[in-house]
Structures are given as structure tokens and as C-alpha cells.
Design a protein around this motif. Structure first.
Motif, mmCIF file in Angstrom:
data_model
loop_
_atom_site.group_PDB
_atom_site.id
_atom_site.type_symbol
_atom_site.label_atom_id
_atom_site.label_comp_id
_atom_site.label_asym_id
_atom_site.label_seq_id
_atom_site.Cartn_x
_atom_site.Cartn_y
_atom_site.Cartn_z
ATOM 1 N N MET A 124 0.829 -1.191 0.000
ATOM 2 C CA MET A 124 0.000 0.000 0.000
ATOM 3 C C MET A 124 0.868 1.247 0.000
ATOM 4 O O MET A 124 1.851 1.316 0.755
ATOM 5 N N PRO A 125 0.539 2.256 -0.809
ATOM 6 C CA PRO A 125 1.294 3.508 -0.785
ATOM 7 C C PRO A 125 1.101 4.250 0.539
ATOM 8 O O PRO A 125 -0.011 4.329 1.062
ATOM 9 N N ILE A 126 2.200 4.770 1.067
ATOM 10 C CA ILE A 126 2.173 5.588 2.272
ATOM 11 C C ILE A 126 3.004 6.838 2.010
ATOM 12 O O ILE A 126 4.102 6.749 1.433
ATOM 13 N N ARG A 127 2.535 7.994 2.435
ATOM 14 C CA ARG A 127 3.248 9.248 2.205
ATOM 15 C C ARG A 127 4.617 9.239 2.859
ATOM 16 O O ARG A 127 4.785 8.781 3.987
ATOM 17 N N SER A 128 5.579 9.770 2.128
ATOM 18 C CA SER A 128 6.944 9.877 2.637
ATOM 19 C C SER A 128 7.432 11.296 2.422
ATOM 20 O O SER A 128 7.159 11.907 1.378
ATOM 21 N N LEU A 129 8.162 11.834 3.406
ATOM 22 C CA LEU A 129 8.680 13.195 3.278
ATOM 23 C C LEU A 129 9.629 13.289 2.096
ATOM 24 O O LEU A 129 9.634 14.281 1.361
ATOM 25 N N LYS A 130 10.439 12.247 1.884
ATOM 26 C CA LYS A 130 11.305 12.171 0.712
ATOM 27 C C LYS A 130 10.801 11.066 -0.212
ATOM 28 O O LYS A 130 10.357 10.014 0.244
ATOM 29 N N GLY A 131 10.860 11.344 -1.500
ATOM 30 C CA GLY A 131 10.420 10.339 -2.463
ATOM 31 C C GLY A 131 8.934 10.314 -2.710
ATOM 32 O O GLY A 131 8.444 9.416 -3.402
ATOM 33 N N CYS A 132 8.193 11.238 -2.112
ATOM 34 C CA CYS A 132 6.736 11.372 -2.282
ATOM 35 C C CYS A 132 5.960 10.282 -1.543
ATOM 36 O O CYS A 132 5.125 10.585 -0.700
ATOM 37 N N PHE A 133 6.232 9.013 -1.863
ATOM 38 C CA PHE A 133 5.550 7.924 -1.163
ATOM 39 C C PHE A 133 6.379 6.665 -1.309
ATOM 40 O O PHE A 133 7.292 6.575 -2.135
ATOM 41 N N SER B 159 18.015 2.959 -2.243
ATOM 42 C CA SER B 159 16.964 3.884 -1.813
ATOM 43 C C SER B 159 17.417 4.907 -0.779
ATOM 44 O O SER B 159 16.637 5.759 -0.384
ATOM 45 N N ARG B 160 18.655 4.817 -0.336
ATOM 46 C CA ARG B 160 19.110 5.714 0.729
ATOM 47 C C ARG B 160 18.926 7.179 0.338
ATOM 48 O O ARG B 160 18.332 7.964 1.083
ATOM 49 N N GLU B 161 19.411 7.562 -0.825
ATOM 50 C CA GLU B 161 19.321 8.961 -1.242
ATOM 51 C C GLU B 161 17.893 9.358 -1.583
ATOM 52 O O GLU B 161 17.522 10.525 -1.473
ATOM 53 N N ILE B 162 17.099 8.384 -1.988
ATOM 54 C CA ILE B 162 15.731 8.680 -2.422
ATOM 55 C C ILE B 162 14.783 8.856 -1.244
ATOM 56 O O ILE B 162 13.911 9.739 -1.255
ATOM 57 N N LEU B 163 14.951 8.038 -0.194
ATOM 58 C CA LEU B 163 13.945 7.968 0.872
ATOM 59 C C LEU B 163 14.406 8.456 2.236
ATOM 60 O O LEU B 163 13.564 8.848 3.051
ATOM 61 N N LEU B 164 15.700 8.425 2.512
ATOM 62 C CA LEU B 164 16.155 8.680 3.880
ATOM 63 C C LEU B 164 16.529 10.141 4.116
ATOM 64 O O LEU B 164 17.086 10.818 3.251
ATOM 65 N N PHE B 165 16.215 10.587 5.330
ATOM 66 C CA PHE B 165 16.596 11.919 5.802
ATOM 67 C C PHE B 165 17.289 11.732 7.146
ATOM 68 O O PHE B 165 16.662 11.287 8.117
ATOM 69 N N ASN B 166 18.584 12.021 7.184
ATOM 70 C CA ASN B 166 19.390 11.760 8.392
ATOM 71 C C ASN B 166 19.247 10.304 8.843
ATOM 72 O O ASN B 166 19.064 10.013 10.029
ATOM 73 N N TYR C 85 5.713 10.234 11.202
ATOM 74 C CA TYR C 85 6.636 9.455 12.026
ATOM 75 C C TYR C 85 8.013 9.338 11.383
ATOM 76 O O TYR C 85 8.131 9.059 10.182
ATOM 77 N N ALA C 86 9.053 9.538 12.177
ATOM 78 C CA ALA C 86 10.439 9.309 11.758
ATOM 79 C C ALA C 86 10.859 7.940 12.281
ATOM 80 O O ALA C 86 10.912 7.725 13.498
ATOM 81 N N LEU C 87 11.161 7.009 11.381
ATOM 82 C CA LEU C 87 11.415 5.625 11.748
ATOM 83 C C LEU C 87 12.828 5.214 11.360
ATOM 84 O O LEU C 87 13.369 5.657 10.346
ATOM 85 N N GLU C 88 13.418 4.363 12.185
ATOM 86 C CA GLU C 88 14.737 3.824 11.877
ATOM 87 C C GLU C 88 14.649 2.960 10.619
ATOM 88 O O GLU C 88 13.682 2.224 10.415
ATOM 89 N N ALA C 89 15.682 3.047 9.786
ATOM 90 C CA ALA C 89 15.687 2.303 8.535
ATOM 91 C C ALA C 89 16.979 1.505 8.405
ATOM 92 O O ALA C 89 18.028 1.909 8.907
ATOM 93 N N ALA C 90 16.900 0.371 7.738
ATOM 94 C CA ALA C 90 18.057 -0.481 7.496
ATOM 95 C C ALA C 90 17.994 -0.998 6.072
ATOM 96 O O ALA C 90 16.910 -1.329 5.561
ATOM 97 N N ILE C 91 19.136 -1.061 5.413
ATOM 98 C CA ILE C 91 19.215 -1.534 4.040
ATOM 99 C C ILE C 91 19.232 -3.060 4.014
ATOM 100 O O ILE C 91 19.917 -3.694 4.814
#
Length: 307
Positions: free
Chosen positions: A89-98, A144-151, A159-165
Motif C-alpha cells: 500500500m502507498p504511504i506518504r513519505s517526506l522524501k520520495g513522495c511515497f 533507496s538511501r538517497e531517495i527515501l532517507l533523511f538523516n 513518524y520518523a522511523l529507523e531504517a536499514a538496508i
């Protein structure tokens, strides 16, 4: 022996299929599984839509889907529709639109259904063991790091969530994208396929449950009276799955119970013939409308058969 296929359903327009009851401020809620609260489409609804659209496609509708309502005691249909379960399901993202979000439970269910269908996704078999010990991190694809991640965090809704590749997810995203999206010359499909390979993420199940419950689209509707003004008390809120949601359904094919016209009463369509007829119907209906609000531009879906 029964044959199987997987029907891929992609929403082109936002989609609503109702639960028949309302709790809370939303008047028309999506139908959901009671335990997980994941939205789904009932198999009976899918069957009804196919039946309604099959009459002019040169197939024996009653052999595939059974007699018209009121004559159901004559014989059963030869095509069985499983509920369409959500895949991403699409979910809004601050970077990458969704992003397209899925979860470990969803992927385990997918693996079970494709095993029943006699199909396989090798990269999914490699990905699943990695999900046993998954922490609360959101898994993203390698590029996807440059596309989706912020700091080094992914920002979904508020929500700001921890991410792992995950290298395994990277391979799976490429393989499942080739299954979901067409390989022909449709440029819109090619664009979405590229986006999907970059933006597929795996949320922990509890995160996904939250977003799939509270990040759907809720649309207000009003009724206009004969005087051209809003009728008092007509405001209603309807919940929809957003555009680009991806679902799938396990389809089962058995030999027909209705004799082939012009043949003796023992000659019926084989499982392979039933499957071939249904595959041809999907090809003839690359897009179809599901759910409520069809007359207001909602519920348009793109179909693809796999298997």
C-alpha cells in the motif's frame, strides 16, 4: 486435478468496498480482517464483477461462474476466487513522495499462496528467513538511501522511523516488480515498475497495521437536492484504498460441471480449458471496476494473471 493462478490487482483510482457497518466517525468503512485489520476484497465480489463483464467475451459464463442467481442449485462454477489480500500500500513519505509498504506477515502469506499455485519467487525464499529476527527498523532497498532517507531515517506520515538496508529486499523488489507490472510497451507500467523497485519497504507488522488503518484516504460526500443546494444531514465520510495499492487473489480452476453445448452430457471443460478461458477473459479485460462508487470515477483496477 485443480489448477491455480495468482490474479494481480492494481488500483488505478481510489477504491472502496464496504463493511456494511460503521464504528466511529467514518460512515462507510473499508471491509477489514478482524484480527489484523488489513483491508481485503471478498472473493464473492471479485467473482460477481468478472461474471458481469464476461457475457460478451465469447465464453460460457455459466460453465465458468455457475448459473444466474436463483438457479444456483443446478451446478457450481469451475472458477473459485480467493479473497484479494493486500500486498503493498502507498504511504506518504517526506522524501520520495511515497513508498509501497508491505510487512513480514503479508510476505509469509504471499509465499504460502504462491506455493499452493505451484509458483515460486526465489528471492522471496531468501528474504523470509531474514524477517524472523527483524527489529523495529524499516527495511529499504539498497539504492533507496538517497531517495527515501533523511538523516538515516525514513519519514512516513508524521513518524520518523529507523531504517536499514536489505540486499535481500533489493533482489526481491526487482523480481516481484517483473511479476506485478506488465513487460510490454506500456510506458506508465515501466515508470511504476522502476519506482516500485526503489520504493518497496518492509514495515514491522504492528507499524503496517497502524498505517493501513489510519493512512487510508477518507473522502467527504454530500448530496445535492432538487434546488441545487446541499441536502441537510447528507454529509458522509467514505474510506478508500489509495491509488497504486497492489492486491492479489489465489484463483482455483476445476473441470466444469456444465456440459459443453452441442456435446453429450458427459463432455465438460477440463481444468486446463477452464483456466485458458479465464486467462483469455483477463486479457480481454485489462482494466475493470470493483467496489462501490463506480459511477463517480472510483474503483478502476488493472489486472494481470500470473501462473
Amino acid at each position: 486435478m485443480a489448477k491455480y493462478s495468482i490474479l494481480i490487482i492494481k488500483t488505478i483510482e481510489r477504491f472502496y468496498t464496504g463493511a456494511g457497518e460503521t464504528i466511529g466517525i467514518i460512515d462507510n468503512q473499508l471491509i477489514r480482517e478482524r484480527i489484523t485489520e488489513f483491508p481485503f476484497i471478498q472473493g464473492s465480489s471479485i467473482k460477481g464483477v468478472f461474471r458481469d463483464n464476461a457475457s460478451d467475451k465469447g465464453i460460457d459464463v455459466e460453465a465458468l461462474f455457475g448459473p444466474e442467481p436463483g438457479r444456483g442449485e443446478e451446478h457450481a462454477g469451475a472458477v473459485y476466487f480467493g479473497d484479494a489480500q493486500i500486498l503493498a500500500m502507498p504511504i506518504r513519505s517526506l522524501k520520495g513522495c511515497f513508498v509501497w509498504a508491505t510487512s513480514p506477515l503479508i510476505l509469509y502469506r504471499l509465499a504460502d499462496r504462491i506455493k499452493i499455485a505451484g509458483l515460486s519467487i526465489p528471492s522471496l525464499d531468501l528474504l523470509l528467513p531474514k524477517l524472523y529476527s527483524q527489529s523495529t527498523s524499516v527495511l529499504i532497498c539498497k539504492d533507496s538511501r538517497e531517495i527515501l532517507l533523511f538523516n538515516d531515517k525514513i519519514l512516513l506520515e508524521e513518524y520518523a522511523l529507523e531504517a536499514a538496508i536489505s540486499n535481500e529486499l533489493t533482489t526481491f523488489a526487482t523480481e516481484i516488480a517483473d511479476i506485478i507490472f506488465s513487460k510490454d510497451e506500456k510506458k506508465d507500467e515501466e515508470f511504476l515498475k522502476t519506482q516500485f523497485k526503489q520504493k518497496l519497504v518492509i514495515l514491522p507488522d504492528e507499524y503496517f497495521k497502524y498505517f493501513v488503518k489510519y493512512a487510508t484516504e477518507v473522502i467527504p460526500n454530500i448530496r445535492i437536492g432538487d434546488k441545487g443546494t446541499t441536502e441537510e444531514g447528507s454529509l458522509r465520510y467514505t474510506e478508500h484504498l489509495p491509488q497504486e495499492t497492489i492486491l492479489y487473489s489465489l484463483i482455483t480452476f476445476e473441470k466444469s460441471r456444465k456440459p459443453i453445448p452441442g456435446s453429450n452430457k458427459d463432455q465438460v471443460l477440463t481444468e486446463d480449458q477452464v483456466k485458458s478461458n479465464f486467462d483469455g477473459l483477463v486479457t480481454a479485460l485489462p482494466t475493470i471496476k470493483f467496489g462501490g462508487d463506480k459511477t463517480t470515477g472510483k474503483g478502476l483496477m488493472r489486472l494481470k494473471i500470473w501462473g
